[in-house]
Design a protein around this motif. Structure first.
Motif, PDB file in Angstrom:
ATOM      1  N   LEU A 244       0.826  -1.214   0.000  1.00 25.05           N
ATOM      2  CA  LEU A 244       0.000   0.000   0.000  1.00 25.05           C
ATOM      3  C   LEU A 244       0.856   1.259   0.000  1.00 25.05           C
ATOM      4  O   LEU A 244       0.501   2.260  -0.621  1.00 25.05           O
ATOM      5  CB  LEU A 244      -0.908   0.032   1.232  1.00 25.05           C
ATOM      6  N   GLN A 245       1.990   1.217   0.690  1.00 25.13           N
ATOM      7  CA  GLN A 245       2.867   2.378   0.762  1.00 25.13           C
ATOM      8  C   GLN A 245       3.420   2.765  -0.603  1.00 25.13           C
ATOM      9  O   GLN A 245       3.749   3.920  -0.832  1.00 25.13           O
ATOM     10  CB  GLN A 245       4.052   2.100   1.691  1.00 25.13           C
ATOM     11  N   LYS A 246       3.507   1.824  -1.508  1.00 22.48           N
ATOM     12  CA  LYS A 246       4.103   2.063  -2.822  1.00 22.48           C
ATOM     13  C   LYS A 246       3.145   2.748  -3.798  1.00 22.48           C
ATOM     14  O   LYS A 246       3.567   3.234  -4.833  1.00 22.48           O
ATOM     15  CB  LYS A 246       4.567   0.743  -3.447  1.00 22.48           C
ATOM     16  N   HIS A 247       1.852   2.747  -3.476  1.00 25.76           N
ATOM     17  CA  HIS A 247       0.850   3.241  -4.416  1.00 25.76           C
ATOM     18  C   HIS A 247       0.298   4.596  -3.989  1.00 25.76           C
ATOM     19  O   HIS A 247       0.118   4.850  -2.801  1.00 25.76           O
ATOM     20  CB  HIS A 247      -0.293   2.231  -4.539  1.00 25.76           C
TER      21      HIS A 247
ATOM     22  N   ILE B 162      -5.381   3.622  -4.265  1.00 29.66           N
ATOM     23  CA  ILE B 162      -5.909   2.892  -3.110  1.00 29.66           C
ATOM     24  C   ILE B 162      -7.414   3.115  -3.005  1.00 29.66           C
ATOM     25  O   ILE B 162      -8.170   2.183  -2.757  1.00 29.66           O
ATOM     26  CB  ILE B 162      -5.173   3.315  -1.825  1.00 29.66           C
ATOM     27  N   GLN B 163      -7.863   4.342  -3.233  1.00 31.30           N
ATOM     28  CA  GLN B 163      -9.294   4.641  -3.204  1.00 31.30           C
ATOM     29  C   GLN B 163     -10.032   3.857  -4.289  1.00 31.30           C
ATOM     30  O   GLN B 163     -11.122   3.343  -4.069  1.00 31.30           O
ATOM     31  CB  GLN B 163      -9.542   6.145  -3.366  1.00 31.30           C
ATOM     32  N   LEU B 164      -9.433   3.758  -5.456  1.00 31.81           N
ATOM     33  CA  LEU B 164     -10.041   3.003  -6.544  1.00 31.81           C
ATOM     34  C   LEU B 164     -10.165   1.526  -6.171  1.00 31.81           C
ATOM     35  O   LEU B 164     -11.203   0.899  -6.409  1.00 31.81           O
ATOM     36  CB  LEU B 164      -9.213   3.160  -7.823  1.00 31.81           C
ATOM     37  N   ALA B 165      -9.136   0.983  -5.549  1.00 29.63           N
ATOM     38  CA  ALA B 165      -9.170  -0.414  -5.121  1.00 29.63           C
ATOM     39  C   ALA B 165     -10.247  -0.633  -4.067  1.00 29.63           C
ATOM     40  O   ALA B 165     -10.954  -1.646  -4.090  1.00 29.63           O
ATOM     41  CB  ALA B 165      -7.803  -0.837  -4.596  1.00 29.63           C
TER      42      ALA B 165
ATOM     43  N   PHE C  68     -13.007   1.116  -3.752  1.00 28.46           N
ATOM     44  CA  PHE C  68     -14.287   1.204  -4.450  1.00 28.46           C
ATOM     45  C   PHE C  68     -14.590  -0.101  -5.174  1.00 28.46           C
ATOM     46  O   PHE C  68     -15.709  -0.620  -5.118  1.00 28.46           O
ATOM     47  CB  PHE C  68     -14.272   2.373  -5.430  1.00 28.46           C
ATOM     48  N   LEU C  69     -13.586  -0.662  -5.851  1.00 30.20           N
ATOM     49  CA  LEU C  69     -13.777  -1.922  -6.567  1.00 30.20           C
ATOM     50  C   LEU C  69     -14.136  -3.038  -5.601  1.00 30.20           C
ATOM     51  O   LEU C  69     -15.058  -3.823  -5.850  1.00 30.20           O
ATOM     52  CB  LEU C  69     -12.514  -2.278  -7.351  1.00 30.20           C
ATOM     53  N   LYS C  70     -13.446  -3.120  -4.482  1.00 29.37           N
ATOM     54  CA  LYS C  70     -13.737  -4.150  -3.477  1.00 29.37           C
ATOM     55  C   LYS C  70     -15.170  -4.025  -2.979  1.00 29.37           C
ATOM     56  O   LYS C  70     -15.897  -5.023  -2.891  1.00 29.37           O
ATOM     57  CB  LYS C  70     -12.754  -4.036  -2.313  1.00 29.37           C
ATOM     58  N   GLN C  71     -15.584  -2.809  -2.656  1.00 29.93           N
ATOM     59  CA  GLN C  71     -16.938  -2.595  -2.153  1.00 29.93           C
ATOM     60  C   GLN C  71     -17.980  -2.965  -3.204  1.00 29.93           C
ATOM     61  O   GLN C  71     -18.995  -3.579  -2.892  1.00 29.93           O
ATOM     62  CB  GLN C  71     -17.121  -1.130  -1.719  1.00 29.93           C
ATOM     63  N   THR C  72     -17.714  -2.628  -4.443  1.00 29.29           N
ATOM     64  CA  THR C  72     -18.628  -2.976  -5.525  1.00 29.29           C
ATOM     65  C   THR C  72     -18.750  -4.485  -5.660  1.00 29.29           C
ATOM     66  O   THR C  72     -19.858  -5.023  -5.809  1.00 29.29           O
ATOM     67  CB  THR C  72     -18.142  -2.359  -6.856  1.00 29.29           C
ATOM     68  N   LEU C  73     -17.633  -5.175  -5.598  1.00 28.49           N
ATOM     69  CA  LEU C  73     -17.656  -6.639  -5.710  1.00 28.49           C
ATOM     70  C   LEU C  73     -18.420  -7.270  -4.552  1.00 28.49           C
ATOM     71  O   LEU C  73     -19.169  -8.226  -4.747  1.00 28.49           O
ATOM     72  CB  LEU C  73     -16.229  -7.189  -5.779  1.00 28.49           C
ATOM     73  N   ILE C  74     -18.262  -6.727  -3.364  1.00 25.75           N
ATOM     74  CA  ILE C  74     -18.979  -7.247  -2.200  1.00 25.75           C
ATOM     75  C   ILE C  74     -20.480  -7.019  -2.354  1.00 25.75           C
ATOM     76  O   ILE C  74     -21.286  -7.936  -2.153  1.00 25.75           O
ATOM     77  CB  ILE C  74     -18.457  -6.594  -0.902  1.00 25.75           C
ATOM     78  N   GLU C  75     -20.853  -5.812  -2.730  1.00 25.77           N
ATOM     79  CA  GLU C  75     -22.267  -5.461  -2.833  1.00 25.77           C
ATOM     80  C   GLU C  75     -22.959  -6.201  -3.970  1.00 25.77           C
ATOM     81  O   GLU C  75     -24.149  -6.507  -3.884  1.00 25.77           O
ATOM     82  CB  GLU C  75     -22.428  -3.957  -3.028  1.00 25.77           C
ATOM     83  N   ASP C  76     -22.247  -6.472  -5.047  1.00 24.17           N
ATOM     84  CA  ASP C  76     -22.849  -7.087  -6.228  1.00 24.17           C
ATOM     85  C   ASP C  76     -22.476  -8.555  -6.382  1.00 24.17           C
ATOM     86  O   ASP C  76     -22.561  -9.112  -7.478  1.00 24.17           O
ATOM     87  CB  ASP C  76     -22.440  -6.309  -7.483  1.00 24.17           C
ATOM     88  N   LYS C  77     -22.085  -9.201  -5.300  1.00 26.91           N
ATOM     89  CA  LYS C  77     -21.649 -10.594  -5.360  1.00 26.91           C
ATOM     90  C   LYS C  77     -22.705 -11.508  -5.993  1.00 26.91           C
ATOM     91  O   LYS C  77     -22.403 -12.304  -6.862  1.00 26.91           O
ATOM     92  CB  LYS C  77     -21.300 -11.092  -3.958  1.00 26.91           C
ATOM     93  N   GLY C  78     -23.933 -11.368  -5.556  1.00 27.99           N
ATOM     94  CA  GLY C  78     -25.008 -12.208  -6.090  1.00 27.99           C
ATOM     95  C   GLY C  78     -25.195 -12.014  -7.582  1.00 27.99           C
ATOM     96  O   GLY C  78     -25.330 -12.981  -8.337  1.00 27.99           O
ATOM     97  N   LEU C  79     -25.203 -10.779  -8.007  1.00 24.08           N
ATOM     98  CA  LEU C  79     -25.357 -10.474  -9.424  1.00 24.08           C
ATOM     99  C   LEU C  79     -24.191 -11.040 -10.226  1.00 24.08           C
ATOM    100  O   LEU C  79     -24.388 -11.645 -11.283  1.00 24.08           O
ATOM    101  CB  LEU C  79     -25.461  -8.963  -9.643  1.00 24.08           C
ATOM    102  N   LEU C  80     -22.986 -10.870  -9.721  1.00 25.85           N
ATOM    103  CA  LEU C  80     -21.807 -11.378 -10.424  1.00 25.85           C
ATOM    104  C   LEU C  80     -21.828 -12.903 -10.524  1.00 25.85           C
ATOM    105  O   LEU C  80     -21.442 -13.473 -11.542  1.00 25.85           O
ATOM    106  CB  LEU C  80     -20.536 -10.909  -9.738  1.00 25.85           C
ATOM    107  N   GLU C  81     -22.318 -13.561  -9.478  1.00 20.32           N
ATOM    108  CA  GLU C  81     -22.415 -15.032  -9.519  1.00 20.32           C
ATOM    109  C   GLU C  81     -23.426 -15.467 -10.573  1.00 20.32           C
ATOM    110  O   GLU C  81     -23.199 -16.436 -11.295  1.00 20.32           O
ATOM    111  CB  GLU C  81     -22.800 -15.570  -8.150  1.00 20.32           C
ATOM    112  N   LYS C  82     -24.550 -14.758 -10.672  1.00 21.80           N
ATOM    113  CA  LYS C  82     -25.541 -15.084 -11.684  1.00 21.80           C
ATOM    114  C   LYS C  82     -24.999 -14.873 -13.086  1.00 21.80           C
ATOM    115  O   LYS C  82     -25.245 -15.672 -13.999  1.00 21.80           O
ATOM    116  CB  LYS C  82     -26.807 -14.252 -11.479  1.00 21.80           C
TER     117      LYS C  82
END
Length: 62
Positions: free
Chosen positions: A32-35, A40-43, A45-59
């Motif tokens: 994390l220190q290198k970036h 880091i904010q983008l990462a 956001f992506l993590k949160q999106t993947l968590i929130e949309d897990k069901g949709l992504l599985e479908k």
């Protein structure tokens, strides 16, 4: 939450983490220190999106 409070909470969690995981946590923090902060904010956001949309992504994967 202040910086001191956050660090205190992190320390509490680290005290409970198995020893074999601590190396991975340390490596992650060093990475994390290198970036830049915007990457880091983008990462986060992506993590949160993947968590929130897990069901949709599985479908979609089926």
């Amino acid at each position: 939450m202040t910086t001191v409070q956050i660090k205190t909470e992190i320390q509490k969690v680290l005290d409970q983490v198995p020893e074999e995981v601590l190396t991975d946590v340390l490596d992650f923090l060093k990475e994390l220190q290198k970036h830049p902060a915007d990457n880091i904010q983008l990462a986060k956001f992506l993590k949160q999106t993947l968590i929130e949309d897990k069901g949709l992504l599985e479908k979609l994967a089926q």
